[in-house]
Write a protein that holds these residues in place. Structure first.
Motif, short mmCIF file in Angstrom:
data_model
loop_
_atom_site.label_atom_id
_atom_site.label_comp_id
_atom_site.label_asym_id
_atom_site.label_seq_id
_atom_site.Cartn_x
_atom_site.Cartn_y
_atom_site.Cartn_z
N GLY A 105 0.82 -1.21 0.00
CA GLY A 105 0.00 0.00 0.00
C GLY A 105 0.85 1.26 0.00
N PRO A 106 0.25 2.42 -0.31
CA PRO A 106 0.99 3.68 -0.37
C PRO A 106 1.65 4.01 0.97
N GLY A 107 2.89 4.47 0.90
CA GLY A 107 3.63 4.84 2.10
C GLY A 107 4.43 3.70 2.71
N TYR A 108 4.36 2.48 2.11
CA TYR A 108 5.05 1.32 2.67
C TYR A 108 5.72 0.53 1.54
N PHE A 125 11.73 10.38 1.79
CA PHE A 125 11.35 9.43 0.74
C PHE A 125 9.83 9.33 0.68
N TYR A 126 9.34 8.75 -0.41
CA TYR A 126 7.90 8.51 -0.54
C TYR A 126 7.69 7.20 -1.30
N VAL A 133 8.46 -1.79 -4.13
CA VAL A 133 9.60 -2.64 -3.82
C VAL A 133 10.79 -1.81 -3.34
N LYS A 134 10.70 -0.49 -3.41
CA LYS A 134 11.75 0.39 -2.89
C LYS A 134 11.16 1.77 -2.62
N MET A 135 11.89 2.56 -1.82
CA MET A 135 11.48 3.92 -1.54
C MET A 135 11.94 4.85 -2.67
N GLN A 136 11.14 5.86 -2.97
CA GLN A 136 11.50 6.87 -3.96
C GLN A 136 12.04 8.10 -3.24
N ASN A 151 3.59 10.70 -1.54
CA ASN A 151 4.03 11.65 -2.56
C ASN A 151 4.87 12.73 -1.87
N TYR A 152 5.69 13.42 -2.65
CA TYR A 152 6.49 14.49 -2.08
C TYR A 152 5.75 15.82 -2.17
#
Length: 276
Positions: A105-108, A125-126, A133-136, A151-152
């Protein structure tokens, strides 16, 4: 006769007790048989099983591990057959005997197979989608002040974000201005001012000036010299005029008082003195 009656009663009671015991044993055997069948179809735990094995946390069952007719329910795999399927990266399963894995889910996010829990996106990060599968990393011009962001945020007015993965924006320095989403402060032009945290240039106006990259405007020297000269001249004129008016007032007042006194003295009727 009495002894015969007692013997008959004894054998009758024994017969009744025997029938009762037979019924109890038969019911017990029936319940035991039912429990065995239920155990084979739906094992009570992953450690007590005959046909099926429960999928542990981090995995799920599939049609390959529990084919139709195997007697295994969803979330269980046939013993000796294909193993349970591990959860793919970006998904997890925290329970046992489950037939599918859940997206983080979003944020994880999670980057390994067989996860039983997802990780929280860190500061800077977001994690935007359902399966991460990884943080942006937050891009330049944006920042991520909280955990578990999907989101940033763009840098606010009057600040800038020059690096990736920023948690907090930087306030714009004096002499520069920063519009929304800035990553590079812009210098103020001539004849404008930019106090700290400015989002735009402010014109100085006709009576003031400034050099480039100034935080404030200054008055124009020639103009203020002229203003000072005019002010001094005005004050001088007022002072001279005031002195003249005061002198005129006193002279006019004295003349007026003399005339008033002359009117109050009656004219003389005797001989007039004409001198020697």
């Amino acid at each position: 006769k009495n002894s015969d009656l007692m013997v008959r009663v004894f054998f009758l009671l024994l017969f009744v007790v025997g029938i009762k015991c037979s019924v109890v044993l038969k019911n017990h055997a029936k319940q035991d048989s039912t429990w065995k069948r239920d155990t084979e179809q739906t094992p009570p735990s992953p450690n007590i099983t005959k046909l099926c094995i429960a999928c542990l946390a981090g995995s799920h069952s599939s049609s390959a591990c529990a084919p139709e007719g195997s007697g295994c329910r969803q979330g269980w795999c046939m013993k000796g057959g294909t193993n349970c399927t591990l959860c793919k990266p970006g998904t997890f399963q925290s329970g046992i005997a489950q037939d599918k894995c859940n997206p983080c889910g979003p944020g994880y996010w999670v980057n390994k197979t067989g996860a039983d829990v997802c990780l929280t996106c860190s500061y800077g990060f977001y994690c935007p989608g359902e399966v991460n599968v990884k943080m942006q990393s937050c891009p330049v011009g944006g920042y991520c002040p909280n955990e578990a962001m999907n989101n940033y945020l763009p840098c606010p007015l009057g600040s800038y974000c020059p690096n990736t993965g920023m948690k907090n924006p930087i306030a714009c320095d004096a002499g520069f201005y920063c519009k929304g989403g800035s990553f590079d402060p812009q210098p103020c032009s001539e004849n404008t001012e930019c106090p700290p945290g400015s989002s735009e240039e402010t014109p100085c106006g006709d009576l003031f000036y400034s050099a480039a990259k100034s935080s404030s405007c200054s008055p124009k020297v020639g103009f203020w010299v002229l203003i000072t000269f005019v002010a001094i001249a005005v004050v001088g004129v007022i002072a001279v005029g005031g002195a003249f008016l005061h002198k005129y007032y006193k002279a006019n007042r004295a003349k007026t008082m003399s005339q008033e006194i002359t009117k109050l003295i009656p004219p003389s009727t005797g001989p007039q003195y004409t001198g020697f």
